[in-house]
Design an enzyme around this catalytic site. Sequence first.
Site, PDB file in Angstrom:
ATOM      1  N   LYS A 162       0.827  -1.210   0.000  1.00 39.13           N
ATOM      2  CA  LYS A 162       0.000   0.000   0.000  1.00 39.13           C
ATOM      3  C   LYS A 162       0.859   1.257   0.000  1.00 39.13           C
ATOM      4  CE  LYS A 162      -1.787   2.142   3.944  1.00 39.13           C
ATOM      5  NZ  LYS A 162      -1.890   3.584   3.736  1.00 39.13           N
ATOM      6  N   ASN A 163       1.841   1.306   0.898  1.00 38.37           N
ATOM      7  CA  ASN A 163       2.622   2.529   1.074  1.00 38.37           C
ATOM      8  C   ASN A 163       3.601   2.786  -0.060  1.00 38.37           C
ATOM      9  OD1 ASN A 163       1.360   3.249   3.467  1.00 38.37           O
ATOM     10  ND2 ASN A 163       2.763   2.051   4.711  1.00 38.37           N
ATOM     11  N   CYS A 220      -6.017   8.376   9.002  1.00 40.35           N
ATOM     12  CA  CYS A 220      -6.213   7.811  10.334  1.00 40.35           C
ATOM     13  C   CYS A 220      -5.995   8.864  11.414  1.00 40.35           C
ATOM     14  CB  CYS A 220      -5.236   6.659  10.570  1.00 40.35           C
ATOM     15  SG  CYS A 220      -5.639   5.163   9.665  1.00 40.35           S
ATOM     16  N   ARG A 243      -0.021  15.475  12.795  1.00 39.58           N
ATOM     17  CA  ARG A 243       0.822  15.123  11.653  1.00 39.58           C
ATOM     18  C   ARG A 243       1.296  16.419  11.016  1.00 39.58           C
ATOM     19  NH1 ARG A 243       0.563  10.085   9.642  1.00 39.58           N
ATOM     20  NH2 ARG A 243      -0.976   8.660  10.486  1.00 39.58           N
ATOM     21  N   ASP A 289       3.865   0.692  12.198  1.00 38.51           N
ATOM     22  CA  ASP A 289       2.701   0.034  11.601  1.00 38.51           C
ATOM     23  C   ASP A 289       2.553  -1.416  12.047  1.00 38.51           C
ATOM     24  OD1 ASP A 289       1.928   2.296  10.297  1.00 38.51           O
ATOM     25  OD2 ASP A 289       2.437   1.611   8.281  1.00 38.51           O
ATOM     26  N   ARG A 338      -8.873   0.032   4.039  1.00 32.31           N
ATOM     27  CA  ARG A 338      -8.000   1.021   3.412  1.00 32.31           C
ATOM     28  C   ARG A 338      -6.632   0.439   3.083  1.00 32.31           C
ATOM     29  NH1 ARG A 338      -6.500   5.027   6.967  1.00 32.31           N
ATOM     30  NH2 ARG A 338      -5.280   5.762   5.192  1.00 32.31           N
TER      31      ARG A 338
END
Length: 431
Positions: A25-26, A119, A124, A312, A405
Amino acid sequence: MENTDRFLIEGGQRLHGEVEVSGAKNAALKLIAAALLAPGRSTLHNVPRIKDVDTMCAVLDGLGAEADFEGDTLHVDAARIDSYTAPYELVRQMRASLVVLGPLVGRFGEAEVSAPGGCNLGLRKFNFHLDGLRALGAEIELDHGFIKAEAPRGLHGAEIVFQYPSVTATENVMMAAVLAHGRTTIENGAREPEVVDLADFLNAMGAHVEGAGTELITIEGVEELHPAEHDVMPDRIEAGTLVMATAATGGDVTVLGARPEHLKMELQKLHDMGLDVENVADGRGLRVRVEDPRDLRGVDVSTLPFPGFATDLQAQMMVLLTQVDGAGIITENVYENRLQVAEELNRMDAGIDLFGGHRALVKGPHQLSGTIVEAPDLRGGAALVMAGLLASGTTTVDGARHILRGYDGFEEKLSSLGACVVFQSGASVEA
């Protein structure tokens, strides 16, 4: 209307068999954004079919690009970009949308993106992105929640030193710098494997990026880039989730696509617990075998940027620690709100003590009890599903939208390994 998507898990089954991880995903999200840098049709293979990828494709569609799936292959045609504004309603869903800023201002000299969402993991700061783009010559304005960047005379190379090795900021600056005039150096850049994957794609497009995966990245700007074809790296976080879930259930699973060089600290911590994860003979993945998780012992874990222990995978390690003998302290150094999953785990009788604002004391072994819990975020949601595999009775994990997601076919993969996991959509509940 409230979203009622949920996972239902019947606990008590050991995981066993073989499973293959999807594309990362990232990595995929940034590769899709990078396709904006070249006019024409780029092709990405091994793209995960997840909600965040759908959102990023919709962002590109709003800019005028065309993104079309063919199985797990994604074609992105960025020949005709007719807007430089990323739609607010999409960017607010996913913070990674901010990475279209670098490609747009690099190729077209202007971009407008709303402040990112995603999220709820705490504050951030995106000033690293903006400071990096300013150093390259972009004029940045914050206007009513929107970030506007302009470089009418183009960008120029610069020496950029990050106070913190932010992954997305490193990637954003890299994508802007490949079309800048002259040389750019990024010191204290992120070293994550996803940054290396992006650099490989950029170089395939004709960029000159060296040093990705180290603390010093050097980029020689070029006049233009061309479309390219690229395989998305396997998802190391999904791999780590499956490895830890297998260990926690006392299972025997071969995780295809798991690369030990992507999970260095995580595998070291598992080794310290008494678990030996073996490489599959032909290098295709990792095999995890645990007779009884109570034979493992507690360890202390501190999350740090790569090659440290991934934030993560912190919540998944927390669940594993509830099953082993002894105690372990988890220290979260990356996101201040990421320990909130402990409150949901305690509803399942995990007995986790939080202290100091960013530490958790986990003592095992604990028999978890199935109940109704709420996914606080993407990785915390996956950890709660993992906890449901261990719990007695039925566990309901509400807020499944978070998990969707980032995990491609999560329940199908777990079910193929013998778990009893069912996804229940809000539509089916209302019906």
